[in-house]
Motif scaffolding. Structure first.
Motif, PDB file in Angstrom:
ATOM      1  N   THR A  16       1.515  -1.355  -0.075  1.00  0.00           N
ATOM      2  CA  THR A  16      -0.048  -0.217  -0.103  1.00  0.00           C
ATOM      3  C   THR A  16       0.688   1.321   0.009  1.00  0.00           C
ATOM      4  O   THR A  16       2.119   1.924   0.845  1.00  0.00           O
ATOM      5  CB  THR A  16      -0.836  -0.128   0.915  1.00  0.00           C
ATOM      6  N   VAL A  17       0.549   2.234  -0.893  1.00  0.00           N
ATOM      7  CA  VAL A  17       1.783   2.945  -1.011  1.00  0.00           C
ATOM      8  C   VAL A  17       0.821   4.555  -1.053  1.00  0.00           C
ATOM      9  O   VAL A  17      -0.260   4.657  -1.022  1.00  0.00           O
ATOM     10  CB  VAL A  17       1.955   3.575  -2.236  1.00  0.00           C
ATOM     11  N   SER A  18       1.245   5.640  -0.024  1.00  0.00           N
ATOM     12  CA  SER A  18       0.871   6.771   0.140  1.00  0.00           C
ATOM     13  C   SER A  18       1.306   8.426  -0.445  1.00  0.00           C
ATOM     14  O   SER A  18       2.560   7.871  -0.486  1.00  0.00           O
ATOM     15  CB  SER A  18       0.387   6.958   1.960  1.00  0.00           C
ATOM     16  N   ASP A  19       0.789   8.539  -1.122  1.00  0.00           N
ATOM     17  CA  ASP A  19       1.938  10.033  -1.294  1.00  0.00           C
ATOM     18  C   ASP A  19       0.659  10.986  -1.051  1.00  0.00           C
ATOM     19  O   ASP A  19      -0.320  11.282   0.029  1.00  0.00           O
ATOM     20  CB  ASP A  19       1.942   9.968  -3.160  1.00  0.00           C
ATOM     21  N   THR A  20       2.057  12.172  -0.783  1.00  0.00           N
ATOM     22  CA  THR A  20       1.798  13.594   0.251  1.00  0.00           C
ATOM     23  C   THR A  20       1.873  14.113  -0.657  1.00  0.00           C
ATOM     24  O   THR A  20       2.464  14.445  -2.620  1.00  0.00           O
ATOM     25  CB  THR A  20       3.227  13.243   1.209  1.00  0.00           C
ATOM     26  N   ALA A  21       2.488  15.337  -0.347  1.00  0.00           N
ATOM     27  CA  ALA A  21       2.189  17.464  -1.409  1.00  0.00           C
ATOM     28  C   ALA A  21       3.599  16.564  -1.428  1.00  0.00           C
ATOM     29  O   ALA A  21       4.299  17.567  -2.377  1.00  0.00           O
ATOM     30  CB  ALA A  21       1.565  18.524  -0.756  1.00  0.00           C
ATOM     31  N   SER A  22       4.891  16.431  -0.691  1.00  0.00           N
ATOM     32  CA  SER A  22       5.754  16.162  -1.114  1.00  0.00           C
ATOM     33  C   SER A  22       6.064  15.285  -2.095  1.00  0.00           C
ATOM     34  O   SER A  22       7.467  15.299  -2.506  1.00  0.00           O
ATOM     35  CB  SER A  22       7.280  15.782  -0.428  1.00  0.00           C
ATOM     36  N   THR A  23       5.968  14.277  -2.471  1.00  0.00           N
ATOM     37  CA  THR A  23       6.149  13.225  -3.261  1.00  0.00           C
ATOM     38  C   THR A  23       6.269  13.329  -4.930  1.00  0.00           C
ATOM     39  O   THR A  23       5.519  14.417  -5.160  1.00  0.00           O
ATOM     40  CB  THR A  23       4.890  12.293  -3.615  1.00  0.00           C
ATOM     41  N   THR A  24       7.448  13.023  -5.713  1.00  0.00           N
ATOM     42  CA  THR A  24       8.029  13.487  -6.875  1.00  0.00           C
ATOM     43  C   THR A  24       7.248  12.478  -7.454  1.00  0.00           C
ATOM     44  O   THR A  24       7.597  10.865  -7.003  1.00  0.00           O
ATOM     45  CB  THR A  24       9.088  13.705  -6.774  1.00  0.00           C
ATOM     46  N   PHE A  25       6.950  12.317  -8.538  1.00  0.00           N
ATOM     47  CA  PHE A  25       6.915  11.705 -10.029  1.00  0.00           C
ATOM     48  C   PHE A  25       7.411  11.974 -10.961  1.00  0.00           C
ATOM     49  O   PHE A  25       7.850  13.012 -11.584  1.00  0.00           O
ATOM     50  CB  PHE A  25       5.465  11.794 -10.058  1.00  0.00           C
ATOM     51  N   THR A  26       8.643  10.687 -11.466  1.00  0.00           N
ATOM     52  CA  THR A  26       9.016  10.989 -12.695  1.00  0.00           C
ATOM     53  C   THR A  26       8.182   9.755 -13.561  1.00  0.00           C
ATOM     54  O   THR A  26       8.016   8.854 -13.473  1.00  0.00           O
ATOM     55  CB  THR A  26      10.512  10.949 -12.299  1.00  0.00           C
ATOM     56  N   LYS A  27       8.428   9.779 -14.972  1.00  0.00           N
ATOM     57  CA  LYS A  27       8.713   8.749 -16.102  1.00  0.00           C
ATOM     58  C   LYS A  27      10.043   9.351 -17.295  1.00  0.00           C
ATOM     59  O   LYS A  27       9.732  10.659 -17.802  1.00  0.00           O
ATOM     60  CB  LYS A  27       7.725   9.207 -16.809  1.00  0.00           C
ATOM     61  N   SER A  28      10.836   7.974 -17.070  1.00  0.00           N
ATOM     62  CA  SER A  28      11.949   8.585 -18.588  1.00  0.00           C
ATOM     63  C   SER A  28      12.464   9.585 -18.219  1.00  0.00           C
ATOM     64  O   SER A  28      13.066  10.822 -19.346  1.00  0.00           O
ATOM     65  CB  SER A  28      11.112   8.428 -19.903  1.00  0.00           C
ATOM     66  N   SER A  29      12.637   9.819 -16.969  1.00  0.00           N
ATOM     67  CA  SER A  29      13.675  10.458 -16.629  1.00  0.00           C
ATOM     68  C   SER A  29      13.328  12.702 -16.715  1.00  0.00           C
ATOM     69  O   SER A  29      13.892  13.495 -16.709  1.00  0.00           O
ATOM     70  CB  SER A  29      15.315  10.364 -17.345  1.00  0.00           C
ATOM     71  N   HIS A  30      11.902  11.870 -16.352  1.00  0.00           N
ATOM     72  CA  HIS A  30      11.509  13.664 -16.816  1.00  0.00           C
ATOM     73  C   HIS A  30       9.774  13.848 -15.702  1.00  0.00           C
ATOM     74  O   HIS A  30       9.430  12.371 -14.636  1.00  0.00           O
ATOM     75  CB  HIS A  30      11.115  13.997 -18.276  1.00  0.00           C
ATOM     76  N   ILE A  78       4.367   1.705   2.643  1.00  0.00           N
ATOM     77  CA  ILE A  78       5.230   2.906   2.717  1.00  0.00           C
ATOM     78  C   ILE A  78       4.417   4.470   2.237  1.00  0.00           C
ATOM     79  O   ILE A  78       2.851   4.877   0.971  1.00  0.00           O
ATOM     80  CB  ILE A  78       5.718   2.595   0.767  1.00  0.00           C
ATOM     81  N   THR A  79       5.135   5.328   2.696  1.00  0.00           N
ATOM     82  CA  THR A  79       4.824   6.682   2.323  1.00  0.00           C
ATOM     83  C   THR A  79       6.249   6.816   1.167  1.00  0.00           C
ATOM     84  O   THR A  79       6.837   7.303   1.892  1.00  0.00           O
ATOM     85  CB  THR A  79       5.168   7.324   3.436  1.00  0.00           C
ATOM     86  N   ALA A  80       5.397   7.320   0.040  1.00  0.00           N
ATOM     87  CA  ALA A  80       6.579   7.901  -0.908  1.00  0.00           C
ATOM     88  C   ALA A  80       6.778   8.891  -1.020  1.00  0.00           C
ATOM     89  O   ALA A  80       5.917   9.706  -1.022  1.00  0.00           O
ATOM     90  CB  ALA A  80       5.813   7.445  -2.486  1.00  0.00           C
ATOM     91  N   SER A  81       7.786   9.118  -1.297  1.00  0.00           N
ATOM     92  CA  SER A  81       8.769  10.607  -1.118  1.00  0.00           C
ATOM     93  C   SER A  81       9.365  10.678  -3.193  1.00  0.00           C
ATOM     94  O   SER A  81       9.268  11.708  -3.113  1.00  0.00           O
ATOM     95  CB  SER A  81      10.430  10.084  -0.295  1.00  0.00           C
ATOM     96  N   LYS A  82       9.399   9.574  -3.301  1.00  0.00           N
ATOM     97  CA  LYS A  82       9.318   9.254  -5.222  1.00  0.00           C
ATOM     98  C   LYS A  82       8.747   8.080  -5.563  1.00  0.00           C
ATOM     99  O   LYS A  82       8.493   6.977  -5.112  1.00  0.00           O
ATOM    100  CB  LYS A  82      11.294   9.151  -5.192  1.00  0.00           C
ATOM    101  N   VAL A  83       8.211   8.421  -6.710  1.00  0.00           N
ATOM    102  CA  VAL A  83       8.115   6.993  -7.552  1.00  0.00           C
ATOM    103  C   VAL A  83       8.153   7.832  -8.917  1.00  0.00           C
ATOM    104  O   VAL A  83       7.579   7.647  -9.515  1.00  0.00           O
ATOM    105  CB  VAL A  83       6.421   7.443  -7.762  1.00  0.00           C
ATOM    106  N   ILE A  84       8.937   6.737  -9.740  1.00  0.00           N
ATOM    107  CA  ILE A  84       9.234   6.728 -11.161  1.00  0.00           C
ATOM    108  C   ILE A  84       8.321   5.546 -11.998  1.00  0.00           C
ATOM    109  O   ILE A  84       8.258   4.221 -11.542  1.00  0.00           O
ATOM    110  CB  ILE A  84      11.098   6.080 -10.750  1.00  0.00           C
ATOM    111  N   VAL A  85       7.701   5.732 -12.377  1.00  0.00           N
ATOM    112  CA  VAL A  85       6.807   4.791 -13.836  1.00  0.00           C
ATOM    113  C   VAL A  85       7.934   4.912 -14.844  1.00  0.00           C
ATOM    114  O   VAL A  85       8.419   5.507 -15.157  1.00  0.00           O
ATOM    115  CB  VAL A  85       5.897   6.029 -14.171  1.00  0.00           C
ATOM    116  N   GLN A  86       7.553   3.168 -14.970  1.00  0.00           N
ATOM    117  CA  GLN A  86       8.735   2.152 -15.484  1.00  0.00           C
ATOM    118  C   GLN A  86       7.925   1.976 -16.776  1.00  0.00           C
ATOM    119  O   GLN A  86       6.996   1.758 -17.015  1.00  0.00           O
ATOM    120  CB  GLN A  86       9.194   1.149 -15.329  1.00  0.00           C
ATOM    121  N   PRO A  87       8.117   3.175 -18.011  1.00  0.00           N
ATOM    122  CA  PRO A  87       7.073   3.061 -19.315  1.00  0.00           C
ATOM    123  C   PRO A  87       7.613   1.459 -19.856  1.00  0.00           C
ATOM    124  O   PRO A  87       5.775   1.257 -19.959  1.00  0.00           O
ATOM    125  CB  PRO A  87       7.746   3.533 -20.586  1.00  0.00           C
TER     126      PRO A  87
END
Length: 256
Positions: free
Chosen positions: A110-124, A148-157
């Motif tokens: 279970t993943v929780s995101d917050t206002a400070s969580t960053t999301f990236t995809k293809s290094s952007h 997990i309280t996420a600080s970063k979420v990396i989307v893997q295309p």
């Protein structure tokens, strides 16, 4: 140490849901915290005791203000509560507060995101909208068991949630009552139980990301810097391996 090629040996798969185990190489074993009940204590004694505890926590080198006292290190710098780590998997469902993912060995996180969580995809940089059902993601953040309280979420295309890598690494999925095998791959340091210090932030993120790229399937619930400056990424929720070793250059060199 020479880095292990991600295309490692193949095998079966799963991991233990508890970190309270001793490994043949030294492993990590967390000791139960003793609770002292003091009956009939007067107010002045209680205040004195509180002051003593406060001083002890403040002087603990690895104490983290964001961690509750019960989660502070209890043995050789190890932490028995939430610490920085992460997991790789396929998104199962989403909500306003986050999402759930399933690892390559079938562990639901279970993943929780917050206002400070960053999301990236293809290094952007990306938005939370990129996280959809069926998406492969790597989540980094504060791990508390399977939450997990996420600080970063990396989307893997084009990722498969780590399924291919887990199979190649020989990850063994958790099965109740099945003991962990005594085997290792690559270079294993000669460490001892309780050695090292739990690390956080970008250092923990880099070590976790390296470990999850090569040996995914479980949940990395903490990263420990060993005495030689290298790292041990500790896995739970799988039967093997529980320890993934990463060198100073954040390359995986072995697991057991």
């Amino acid at each position: 140490m020479n880095a292990i090629d991600p295309a490692g040996p193949s095998g079966d798969g799963d991991a233990s849901t508890t970190a309270n185990r001793t490994h043949r190489k030294g492993g990590l074993q967390l000791k139960n915290r003793k609770t002292f009940l003091i009956a009939g204590a007067v107010l002045t004694c209680a205040l004195a005791g509180f002051a003593t505890v406060g001083t002890s926590l403040a002087s603990t080198p690895s104490a983290d203000p964001s961690v509750t006292p019960s989660a502070l290190p209890t043995d050789g710098g190890q932490r028995s509560g939430p610490a920085d780590g992460g997991a790789t998997g396929i998104v199962q469902s989403t909500s306003a507060s986050g999402f759930t993912l399933k690892t390559a060995t079938g562990v639901t996180v279970t993943v929780s995101d917050t206002a400070s969580t960053t999301f990236t995809k293809s290094s952007h940089r990306a938005s939370a909208k990129e996280v959809k059902e069926g998406t492969s993601v790597l989540v980094l953040g504060l791990v508390d068991s399977a939450d997990i309280t996420a600080s970063k979420v990396i989307v893997q295309p084009h990722g498969d949630g780590g399924a291919t890598a887990a199979e190649e690494a020989g990850v063994i999925a958790f099965q109740q009552g099945t003991p962990s095998p005594a085997k290792s791959v690559g270079t294993i340091p000669d460490y001892t139980e309780g050695e090292g210090t739990v690390v956080s932030g970008s250092t923990a993120d880099k070590a976790t990301q390296a470990a999850q790229a090569v040996v995914p399937g479980g949940i990395a619930d903490r990263v420990v810097r060993l005495d030689d400056g290298e790292y041990e990424v500790h896995n739970i929720s799988i039967n093997w391996p529980h320890h993934v070793f990463v060198n100073k250059h954040f390359k995986v060199v072995g697991w057991e």
